[in-house]
Scaffold this active site. Structure first.
Site, PDB file in Angstrom:
ATOM      1  N   GLU A 209       5.565   9.923   3.030  1.00 29.56           N
ATOM      2  CA  GLU A 209       5.252   8.559   2.595  1.00 29.56           C
ATOM      3  C   GLU A 209       4.357   8.560   1.360  1.00 29.56           C
ATOM      4  OE1 GLU A 209       4.241   4.229   4.525  1.00 29.56           O
ATOM      5  OE2 GLU A 209       3.263   5.973   5.415  1.00 29.56           O
TER       6      GLU A 209
ATOM      7  N   ASP B 108       0.797  -1.221   0.000  1.00 30.15           N
ATOM      8  CA  ASP B 108       0.000   0.000   0.000  1.00 30.15           C
ATOM      9  C   ASP B 108       0.827   1.267   0.000  1.00 30.15           C
ATOM     10  OD1 ASP B 108       0.669  -0.547   2.855  1.00 30.15           O
ATOM     11  OD2 ASP B 108      -0.505   1.275   3.179  1.00 30.15           O
TER      12      ASP B 108
ATOM     13  N   ASP C  12       5.584   0.445   3.367  1.00 23.84           N
ATOM     14  CA  ASP C  12       5.798  -0.797   4.112  1.00 23.84           C
ATOM     15  C   ASP C  12       5.617  -1.987   3.176  1.00 23.84           C
ATOM     16  OD1 ASP C  12       3.098  -0.763   3.697  1.00 23.84           O
ATOM     17  OD2 ASP C  12       2.540  -0.517   5.799  1.00 23.84           O
TER      18      ASP C  12
ATOM     19  N   TYR D  41      -5.764   0.799   8.895  1.00 24.52           N
ATOM     20  CA  TYR D  41      -6.835   1.162   7.968  1.00 24.52           C
ATOM     21  C   TYR D  41      -8.189   0.802   8.563  1.00 24.52           C
ATOM     22  CZ  TYR D  41      -3.433   2.208   4.319  1.00 24.52           C
ATOM     23  OH  TYR D  41      -2.406   2.762   3.587  1.00 24.52           O
TER      24      TYR D  41
END
Length: 504
Positions: free
Chosen positions: A484, A82, A85, A233
């Site tokens: 990120e 995603d 990571d 999430y």
């Protein structure tokens, strides 16, 4: 909402829009949207999990996670990581696929040679989602233990953290991840029509099955898979929006009354849902105005409105709510619910703000196109907005992201002369297998994470979380919300860039 049609409010709108866009000038005229489009699609190759194909262009990435799903006897190799990571979170991944497919559906003809690359990016995700739904009444929610993964700074090619598979099923339902998966499969089926009809039919058949499962066995994956979903999430907006989103895409894909009736019957349920923020407090600005991996409400109304603008008997509440969404964004609207930085970037509460700028810009452009076809305007009290005004706001966001901002910085890695160098991304930070073939363990990457040097591998096309509300930006891996990248920042931006490539 009332309206007062005279020349003066229109002049106010025009003046406000011009002031917001005044900095665009010569720099905006020189922005290469085609190059940005190519790079925004290339980014997805850097996020690939699984066995990489021979035509992989981002060559510093190698095969990874080749045994995913083996803990439950499923083949779950593939899909996308995603963000920075090495976890596969199916909920935001499915939203990524939905919006990437929507970008192709709306703007594929404007992509030129990049259309095939965009379809390849959709297929990499949809292939994985087919695997994730290959067992009846089971939908995969997450692959990889998020806590174990986040405790290491490790290349995906090396990872030796637990690759735990989290699933939802009849007894432990996860309506939001199942319904979003159905939406992704349905949208992808439309994207592949005409180029791979057999695959398109397979995707649509699976979308129907998964939607039926999501609707029949209702419950939140927050509870069912707990630590696999939260706090990473969590679904803060409930799952009714995903059910309606899935139905909306199946209606678009099939034109069947069943899905239209489902939408009409259930759309008003969204009015009784109060989304919560990460602290459990009511989320300000939610409802009609939200569109992202969590809340789909604005997207539902915009998507469905295409068929309803010239059908007054069925238009409410979809078109009126889509109009309210537009009024919540326009800088001069008296019902604006967003803020803008001094340099002009749209802001909403929460981290990784760039996701709002890209996803809401996408909706503005799509809705403007529908408005043009219907010869429609939007009335925000005394402000009257035509399609061009929506496009100008979206263009202002796009140009800001690509470098027309107070720092003169592009927030797309590899685009322009100045862009983020120290993004929060494991694979980009660490030496590639080619240059360092020896295994790197959990903490072996710490020295690279803490280094002040630029990342070793360029994650070309990645959009980062972006600047603070005062237009400042910390180019550091330590500031996750700013540095990120995530797949769902890029997926709607592919469509935005395709539009401006064709209509600069």
């Amino acid at each position: 909402m009332g309206s007062k049609c005279n020349a003066f409010p229109s002049l106010l709108v025009l003046a406000g829009t011009i002031m917001m866009m005044v900095a665009t000038g010569a720099m905006a005229a020189s922005i290469d949207y085609a190059d940005a489009l190519s790079k925004s699609i290339l980014f997805f190759e850097g996020q690939r999990s699984g066995k990489l194909p021979s035509n992989q262009r981002m060559t510093w990435r190698k095969d990874s996670a080749l045994r995913d799903g083996s803990d439950i006897g499923m083949d779950l190799v593939g899909g996308y990581y995603d963000a920075g990571d090495n976890v596969k979170f199916n909920f935001p991944m499915a939203f990524t696929v939905t919006t990437l497919a929507w970008s192709v559906i709306e703007f594929g003809q404007s992509m030129g040679s990049e259309q095939q690359n965009a379809l390849d990016a959709v297929r990499w995700g949809s292939d994985y989602l087919l695997k994730s739904t290959s067992v009846p009444d089971v939908v995969v929610g997450v692959v990889g233990d998020p806590n174990g993964d986040h405790s290491c700074w490790e290349r995906p090619e090396d990872m030796d953290t637990p690759r735990t598979t989290y699933v939802v099923n009849k007894t432990s339902p996860g309506t939001e991840v199942a319904a979003e998966t159905a939406a992704a499969l349905a949208a992808s089926s439309i994207a592949f029509r005409g180029s791979d009809d057999k695959y398109s039919e397979q995707l649509l058949a699976r979308a129907r099955q998964v939607f039926d499962f999501a609707d029949k066995y209702q419950g939140s994956y927050n509870t069912s898979i707990g630590p696999g979903a939260c706090p990473f999430y969590c679904d803060f907006s409930g799952y009714v929006d995903e059910l309606l989103w899935g139905a909306a895409w199946l209606y678009k894909a099939t034109n069947e009354d069943y899905y239209w009736n489902y939408l009409k019957r259930n759309i008003n349920h969204l009015e009784f849902i109060t989304p919560l923020d990460i602290n459990g407090n009511p989320f300000v600005g939610a409802g009609y105005f939200e569109f992202g991996w969590d809340s789909k409400t604005a997207g539902i109304n915009v998507l469905v409105s295409q068929r309803l603008m010239n059908d007054p008997s069925n238009a409410d509440p979809f078109v009126s709510n889509a109009d309210k969404f537009v009024c919540s964004i326009l800088p001069d609207s008296p019902t604006k619910s967003v803020s803008y930085s001094p340099g002009g970037l749209l802001f909403k509460p929460g981290g990784s703000n760039m996701q709002h700028a890209t996803s809401l810009s996408f909706l503005l452009i799509v809705y403007a196109r529908y408005m043009r076809d219907a010869k429609k305007e939007v009335h925000c009290d005394n402000v009257v907005a035509n399609p061009d005004m929506l496009i100008k706001v979206a263009k202002g966001q796009t140009d800001y992201i690509l470098g027309n901002n107070p720092l003169g910085m592009s927030y797309m890695v590899g685009f322009g002369q100045k862009f983020p160098q120290k993004i929060h991304h494991r694979g980009s930070t660490l030496p590639s297998i080619d240059s360092h073939p020896q295994h790197m363990g959990c903490r072996d990457g710490d020295q690279y994470f803490k280094s002040d040097k630029p990342n070793i591998n360029e994650l070309t096309g990645a959009l980062v979380g972006g600047p603070a509300e005062d237009d400042s930006f910390k180019d550091t891996r330590l500031d996750v919300s700013q540095s990120e990248p995530t797949t769902y920042l890029n997926s709607p931006f592919v469509g935005v860039l395709a539009y401006f490539k064709a209509s600069p």
